[in-house]
Write an enzyme that holds these catalytic residues in place. Structure first.
Site, mmCIF file in Angstrom:
data_model
loop_
_atom_site.group_PDB
_atom_site.id
_atom_site.type_symbol
_atom_site.label_atom_id
_atom_site.label_comp_id
_atom_site.label_asym_id
_atom_site.label_seq_id
_atom_site.Cartn_x
_atom_site.Cartn_y
_atom_site.Cartn_z
ATOM 1 N N ASP A 48 0.659 -1.567 0.080
ATOM 2 C CA ASP A 48 -0.042 0.017 -0.115
ATOM 3 C C ASP A 48 1.146 1.793 0.159
ATOM 4 O O ASP A 48 0.813 2.130 -1.273
ATOM 5 C CB ASP A 48 -0.878 0.093 1.142
ATOM 6 N N ILE A 138 -3.719 0.117 -2.979
ATOM 7 C CA ILE A 138 -4.722 -1.061 -2.300
ATOM 8 C C ILE A 138 -5.492 -1.534 -2.349
ATOM 9 O O ILE A 138 -6.288 -1.245 -0.782
ATOM 10 C CB ILE A 138 -3.644 -2.476 -1.935
ATOM 11 N N ASP A 139 -7.139 -1.201 -3.242
ATOM 12 C CA ASP A 139 -8.389 -1.490 -2.040
ATOM 13 C C ASP A 139 -8.523 -2.895 -2.064
ATOM 14 O O ASP A 139 -8.278 -3.823 -3.433
ATOM 15 C CB ASP A 139 -9.490 -0.746 -3.145
ATOM 16 N N THR A 141 -7.294 -4.604 0.673
ATOM 17 C CA THR A 141 -5.976 -4.895 1.058
ATOM 18 C C THR A 141 -6.742 -6.806 1.670
ATOM 19 O O THR A 141 -6.091 -7.069 2.033
ATOM 20 C CB THR A 141 -6.048 -4.085 2.231
HETATM 21 N N1 LIG Z 1 -16.946 -0.918 8.098
HETATM 22 C C1 LIG Z 1 -16.857 -0.294 6.749
HETATM 23 N N2 LIG Z 1 -17.740 -0.793 6.190
HETATM 24 C C2 LIG Z 1 -18.179 -0.239 4.614
HETATM 25 N N3 LIG Z 1 -16.304 -0.337 4.074
HETATM 26 C C3 LIG Z 1 -15.223 -0.221 5.193
HETATM 27 C C4 LIG Z 1 -15.638 -0.672 6.274
HETATM 28 N N4 LIG Z 1 -14.598 -0.432 6.683
HETATM 29 C C5 LIG Z 1 -14.080 -0.330 6.429
HETATM 30 N N5 LIG Z 1 -14.027 -0.126 4.874
HETATM 31 C C6 LIG Z 1 -13.630 -0.022 3.286
HETATM 32 O O1 LIG Z 1 -13.710 -1.773 2.920
HETATM 33 C C7 LIG Z 1 -12.699 -0.919 1.365
HETATM 34 C C8 LIG Z 1 -12.846 -2.110 0.963
HETATM 35 O O2 LIG Z 1 -13.913 -2.848 -0.113
HETATM 36 P P1 LIG Z 1 -14.463 -4.771 -0.097
HETATM 37 O O3 LIG Z 1 -15.359 -5.172 0.715
HETATM 38 O O4 LIG Z 1 -15.234 -3.903 -1.185
HETATM 39 O O5 LIG Z 1 -13.672 -4.948 -0.491
HETATM 40 C C9 LIG Z 1 -11.282 -0.417 1.673
HETATM 41 O O6 LIG Z 1 -10.833 -1.099 1.263
HETATM 42 P P2 LIG Z 1 -9.371 -0.489 1.591
HETATM 43 O O7 LIG Z 1 -9.262 -2.366 1.889
HETATM 44 O O8 LIG Z 1 -8.494 0.002 0.412
HETATM 45 O O9 LIG Z 1 -8.477 -0.602 2.879
HETATM 46 C C10 LIG Z 1 -12.134 -0.012 3.359
HETATM 47 O O10 LIG Z 1 -11.513 1.311 3.144
HETATM 48 MG MG LIG Z 2 -10.203 1.045 -0.198
HETATM 49 MG MG LIG Z 3 -7.336 0.677 4.121
HETATM 50 MG MG LIG Z 4 -6.228 1.318 0.536
#
Ligand SMILES: Nc1ncnc2c1ncn2[C@@H]1O[C@H](COP(=O)(O)O)[C@@H](OP(=O)(O)O)[C@H]1O
Ligand SMILES: [Mg+2]
Ligand SMILES: [Mg+2]
Ligand SMILES: [Mg+2]
Length: 358
Positions: A48, A138-139, A141
């Site tokens: 990241d 990195i989305d 993670t």
């Molecule tokens: N309580 C919550 N509700 C919704 N999204 C959340 C969350 N906590 C974290 N996230 C977000 O969910 C993203 C991942 O989405 P998905 O579930 O679609 O893979 C995370 O991005 P990162 O992985 O970049 O931190 C984070 O920003």
């Molecule tokens: Mg993300």
């Molecule tokens: Mg994150």
């Molecule tokens: Mg991220």
């Protein structure tokens, strides 16, 4: 009116995402990914930080006056020399094979201190004015750590409106007609995988192989959502993490719409890319917590790519996502992304199921 094509912005966004993905792929295939816990207990990896530094370096070189909203900050690196040098070892060796493309991004970052400084250039508060880039290095993670889907995400907003979006999805099939897929194993090769989605407002969305550098920003294949006449045959995708999107509400909505296939769970904005190219049809993000505010970098690129592919994207109240408020989508709750023609029906089902909570 002929909308501007933002050719330079698109080209740099694509190349920056491609270069950062080289780094994330290296980390992905390593057993120890260098996980660090953030204050909110969500994980962040050396990948990241490294990817964020590389993307910001490319933006800084080409658009020095633009503001940047990026997910990560350097505080942890400042207090941990080992972590800092591990990331620097990765960053300093990561470059595009094509020297002309690498030169367009400004070449390598000067030194380790410059890298740390670049990471913190992503601290803009965002807002409704001027040119602001949103970066999620990195989305997904958690998916990255699990060997699932993840995405390298970059979008340009002007006066709060998304104009350009690029999404690198290293673990999605290159083939637009492949079925929805949850990810590739850490020990598998990248063969046949890695797709770069991009879009410019008013000019459609495209896909192309993530690993192939092309200086022509418009060289991708146009993509579009699948036309669905029978909602019962629609493919749903949702988060793997039940803490990010309610699996129970999703199942109830599917049932209400007469959908019998279970939804495909995948991490990251790979969901937006997948429905945009018709590998799936509908993406719902159903709030789990009353207080959580979605982050703009989790949605900006995907929102534009889906809308430029024939989709409509709103929150659970039917409001368009509003990127103009700041670093979060403070004015929205959840996400409903679907082909324009069926979005209304899907939204109705979402609201019926969630009515107790709305
Ligand atoms: N309580 C919550 N509700 C919704 N999204 C959340 C969350 N906590 C974290 N996230 C977000 O969910 C993203 C991942 O989405 P998905 O579930 O679609 O893979 C995370 O991005 P990162 O992985 O970049 O931190 C984070 O920003
Ligand atoms: Mg993300
Ligand atoms: Mg994150
Ligand atoms: Mg991220």
């Amino acid at each position: 009116m002929i909308l501007p094509k933002y050719e330079k912005e698109l080209q740099i966004a694509q190349l920056a995402v491609q270069r950062a993905s080289i780094l994330t792929k290296r980390v992905f295939h390593e057993k120890a990914k260098g996980t660090v816990d953030k204050n909110d207990k969500s994980p962040v990896t050396i990948g990241d930080f490294g990817a964020q530094a590389l993307i910001i370096a490319a933006l800084q070189h080409n658009f020095p006056d633009d503001a940047i909203v990026a997910e990560e900050e350097s505080a942890k690196l400042k207090e941990d020399a080992n972590l800092r040098s591990t990331i620097w070892d990765l960053v300093k060796d990561t470059k595009l094979d094509d020297p002309a493309a690498e030169a367009l991004l400004g070449g390598p970052i000067k030194d380790i201190d410059a890298m740390v400084e670049l990471i913190d250039r992503g601290n803009s508060p965002g807002g409704s004015q001027g040119r602001i880039w949103a970066i999620d290095p990195i989305d997904g993670t958690k998916g990255f750590l699990r060997g699932g889907q993840y995405a390298v995400c970059l979008a340009l907003m002007i006066d709060g409106d998304v104009k350009v979006g690029a999404l690198g999805c290293p673990n999605l099939p290159i083939d637009d007609s492949a079925r929805l897929t949850t990810g590739i194993g850490e020990n598998q090769t990248d063969e046949g995988h890695g797709v770069l989605f991009s879009a410019v407002q008013g000019h459609g969305a495209t896909s192309r192989a993530l690993a192939t550098v092309n200086l022509d920003a418009e060289a991708g294949t146009p993509i579009s959502m699948r036309a669905i006449d029978d909602l019962t045959k629609a493919n749903f995708c949702e988060s793997v993490e039940a803490g990010h999107s309610s699996h129970g509400d999703q199942a109830a909505i599917s049932q209400k719409l007469g959908i019998t296939e279970p939804s495909v769970r995948m991490d990251s904005q790979a969901k937006y890319g997948s429905i945009a190219r018709g590998a799936g049809d509908i993406y719902l993000r159903l709030p789990v917590s009353a207080t959580y505010q979605e982050k703009i970098w989790d949605h900006a690129a995907g929102d534009l790519i889906v809308r430029e592919s024939g989709g409509h994207v709103t929150d659970i109240h039917g409001k368009r996502l509003d990127f103009s408020i700041g670093r979060t989508l403070a004015g929205n709750k959840g996400v409903v992304a679907a082909p324009l023609a069926v979005h209304g029906k899907v939204l109705e089902a979402v609201q019926e199921v969630l009515s107790a909570k709305l």
